[in-house]
Design an enzyme around this catalytic site. Structure first.
Site, PDB file in Angstrom:
ATOM      1  N   ASP A   1     159.386  94.562   6.212  1.00 54.08           N
ATOM      2  CA  ASP A   1     158.607  95.600   5.543  1.00 54.08           C
ATOM      3  C   ASP A   1     159.104  95.706   4.107  1.00 54.08           C
ATOM      4  O   ASP A   1     160.292  95.523   3.834  1.00 54.08           O
ATOM      5  CB  ASP A   1     158.778  96.935   6.269  1.00 54.08           C
ATOM      6  CG  ASP A   1     157.720  97.950   5.894  1.00 54.08           C
ATOM      7  OD1 ASP A   1     156.901  98.302   6.766  1.00 54.08           O
ATOM      8  OD2 ASP A   1     157.683  98.398   4.727  1.00 54.08           O
TER       9      ASP A   1
ATOM     10  N   ALA B   1     145.587  94.577  12.485  1.00 50.23           N
ATOM     11  CA  ALA B   1     145.691  95.368  11.259  1.00 50.23           C
ATOM     12  C   ALA B   1     144.404  95.284  10.440  1.00 50.23           C
ATOM     13  O   ALA B   1     143.452  96.020  10.680  1.00 50.23           O
ATOM     14  CB  ALA B   1     146.896  94.901  10.450  1.00 50.23           C
ATOM     15  N   ARG B   2     144.349  94.363   9.499  1.00 49.19           N
ATOM     16  CA  ARG B   2     143.185  94.208   8.639  1.00 49.19           C
ATOM     17  C   ARG B   2     142.834  92.730   8.524  1.00 49.19           C
ATOM     18  O   ARG B   2     143.698  91.883   8.281  1.00 49.19           O
ATOM     19  CB  ARG B   2     143.440  94.803   7.251  1.00 49.19           C
ATOM     20  CG  ARG B   2     143.502  96.328   7.223  1.00 49.19           C
ATOM     21  CD  ARG B   2     142.141  96.929   7.535  1.00 49.19           C
ATOM     22  NE  ARG B   2     142.117  98.384   7.464  1.00 49.19           N
ATOM     23  CZ  ARG B   2     142.251  99.188   8.508  1.00 49.19           C
ATOM     24  NH1 ARG B   2     142.459  98.658   9.717  1.00 49.19           N
ATOM     25  NH2 ARG B   2     142.182 100.496   8.368  1.00 49.19           N
TER      26      ARG B   2
ATOM     27  N   ASP C   1     141.997  91.017  16.544  1.00 47.58           N
ATOM     28  CA  ASP C   1     141.113  92.168  16.707  1.00 47.58           C
ATOM     29  C   ASP C   1     140.312  92.424  15.439  1.00 47.58           C
ATOM     30  O   ASP C   1     139.345  93.176  15.461  1.00 47.58           O
ATOM     31  CB  ASP C   1     141.930  93.408  17.066  1.00 47.58           C
ATOM     32  CG  ASP C   1     141.059  94.635  17.274  1.00 47.58           C
ATOM     33  OD1 ASP C   1     140.133  94.565  18.105  1.00 47.58           O
ATOM     34  OD2 ASP C   1     141.286  95.665  16.597  1.00 47.58           O
TER      35      ASP C   1
ATOM     36  N   GLU D   1     134.440  90.851   8.543  1.00 50.46           N
ATOM     37  CA  GLU D   1     133.899  92.156   8.921  1.00 50.46           C
ATOM     38  C   GLU D   1     133.190  92.824   7.754  1.00 50.46           C
ATOM     39  O   GLU D   1     133.623  92.745   6.614  1.00 50.46           O
ATOM     40  CB  GLU D   1     135.024  93.081   9.383  1.00 50.46           C
ATOM     41  CG  GLU D   1     135.614  92.744  10.727  1.00 50.46           C
ATOM     42  CD  GLU D   1     136.735  93.706  11.076  1.00 50.46           C
ATOM     43  OE1 GLU D   1     136.512  94.933  10.997  1.00 50.46           O
ATOM     44  OE2 GLU D   1     137.830  93.235  11.429  1.00 50.46           O
TER      45      GLU D   1
ATOM     46  N   HIS E   1     137.463  94.779  16.540  1.00 52.62           N
ATOM     47  CA  HIS E   1     138.134  95.873  15.831  1.00 52.62           C
ATOM     48  C   HIS E   1     138.191  97.130  16.710  1.00 52.62           C
ATOM     49  O   HIS E   1     137.782  98.223  16.290  1.00 52.62           O
ATOM     50  CB  HIS E   1     137.429  96.175  14.504  1.00 52.62           C
ATOM     51  CG  HIS E   1     138.326  96.850  13.501  1.00 52.62           C
ATOM     52  ND1 HIS E   1     138.285  96.571  12.148  1.00 52.62           N
ATOM     53  CD2 HIS E   1     139.288  97.795  13.643  1.00 52.62           C
ATOM     54  CE1 HIS E   1     139.166  97.317  11.515  1.00 52.62           C
ATOM     55  NE2 HIS E   1     139.776  98.073  12.404  1.00 52.62           N
TER      56      HIS E   1
ATOM     57  N   ALA F   1     141.189  97.795  18.682  1.00 52.67           N
ATOM     58  CA  ALA F   1     142.569  97.997  19.133  1.00 52.67           C
ATOM     59  C   ALA F   1     142.939  99.477  19.171  1.00 52.67           C
ATOM     60  O   ALA F   1     143.617  99.941  20.085  1.00 52.67           O
ATOM     61  CB  ALA F   1     143.542  97.231  18.247  1.00 52.67           C
TER      62      ALA F   1
END
Length: 314
Positions: A171, A228-229, A253, A258, A289, A291
């Protein structure tokens, strides 16, 4: 003074009821254009959104009396966050509401990939009984690496505690590790990881982050999970890595293709070649999408937003 909230693109009866209990009058508008909304948004003190519109400077300037924008979900990427804050508009997201759902979904995808459950299910339905071909892997003994150790990453790490594995995280923020996960440098992360699970928000730093160079920096072949994205991943590079064996399998996911309003991915016949590969690959699991989209998270998202609005404006 009457306080009014406009639900712009999120039909959420539980949230509506919760805000009404706080004294707000709640209206809905799921069909008007952005320009039409801009002409009447000055009547409202609150706005509840998903991702239908980009809440940009022009839109914010048309609000006049807006006190808060509530996002039914975790991300704020469709809002000009800095400009909204400069106008003293409180931004209310609810990552606490669906983090458990995301953690469970990521774990489900990982275990399904390791045990070839989707492939085996299809084959048995066709009368095929291929035991050796569907021999699975055990998660025990592996190293799972989490990129982005916020609400979602922490929830996934918590779910992994029943396995005899090492859990690492990377992170950009320092000192985010905890008893469930050891924070390491990117170099150590890429040296040790067997499984990558992505849990980052969409920011300029994360757009196209998972690309050819990033993938090739891992020292071992890896499994990849993305809840996530979609735009954090260059799909063509992911597919190339699947073809070469650098990535052993993927649970996705979210996809870079998208649309923000979650309509069908493709309205014409120009399906990207990379996506065509994904839908045919046996070592890839896809979901739309969802999750963080469980019956339980639906309630938690609503209550989280209501609690935050009450805390800020009671």
């Amino acid at each position: 003074m009457t306080q009014k909230v406009l639900f712009l693109d999120s039909n959420h009866p539980l949230l509506k009821k919760g805000l009404e209990n706080l004294g707000y009058i709640c209206d809905e508008d799921f069909t008007s254009s952005k320009e039409s909304i801009e002409t009447k948004i000055k009547e409202y003190q609150g706005l509840v959104i998903r991702s239908r519109f980009t809440i940009d400077k022009k839109f914010i300037d048309s609000t006049e009396n807006l006190k808060f924008i509530a996002r039914v979900g975790a991300g704020l990427e469709n809002i000009d966050v800095n400009y909204a804050k400069s106008k003293n508009i409180v931004l209310v997201a609810a990552p606490e509401g669906n983090r458990n759902a995301v953690g469970e979904h990521a774990l489900g995808m990982l275990l399904s990939l390791f045990n070839k459950l989707n492939k085996a299910d299809r084959e048995v339905r066709q009368g095929k009984w291929l035991r050796e071909d569907n021999r699975g892997l055990e998660l025990d003994g592996k190293t799972v690496g989490i990129i982005g150790y916020g609400n979602m990453g922490k929830a996934f790490a918590k779910k992994l505690q029943g396995f005899d594995i090492e859990v690492l995280c990377y992170d950009i923020k320092p000192n985010v590790g905890d008893n469930n996960c050891k924070q390491v440098t990117l170099a150590e992360f890429q040296a040790k990881t067997d499984v990558i699970s992505l849990h980052t928000p969409q920011t300029p730093l994360t757009l196209n982050m998972v690309n050819k160079d990033f993938i090739n920096a891992f020292q071992k072949p890896v499994w990849f999970i993305n809840t996530a994205r979609g735009k954090s991943v260059v799909t063509k590079d992911l597919v190339d890595a699947l073809k070469s064996g650098k990535i052993l399998g993927a649970g996705l996911d979210v996809l870079e293709y998208e649309k923000s309003s979650f309509e069908n991915l493709f309205t014409d016949k120009n399906m990207p070649e990379a996506f065509q590969y994904l839908i045919e690959a046996e070592n890839v699991i896809l979901s739309p999408h969802v999750a963080g989209w469980t019956f339980e998270s639906n309630e938690k998202l609503a209550q989280t937003i209501v609690d935050k609005v009450e805390a800020n404006f009671s």
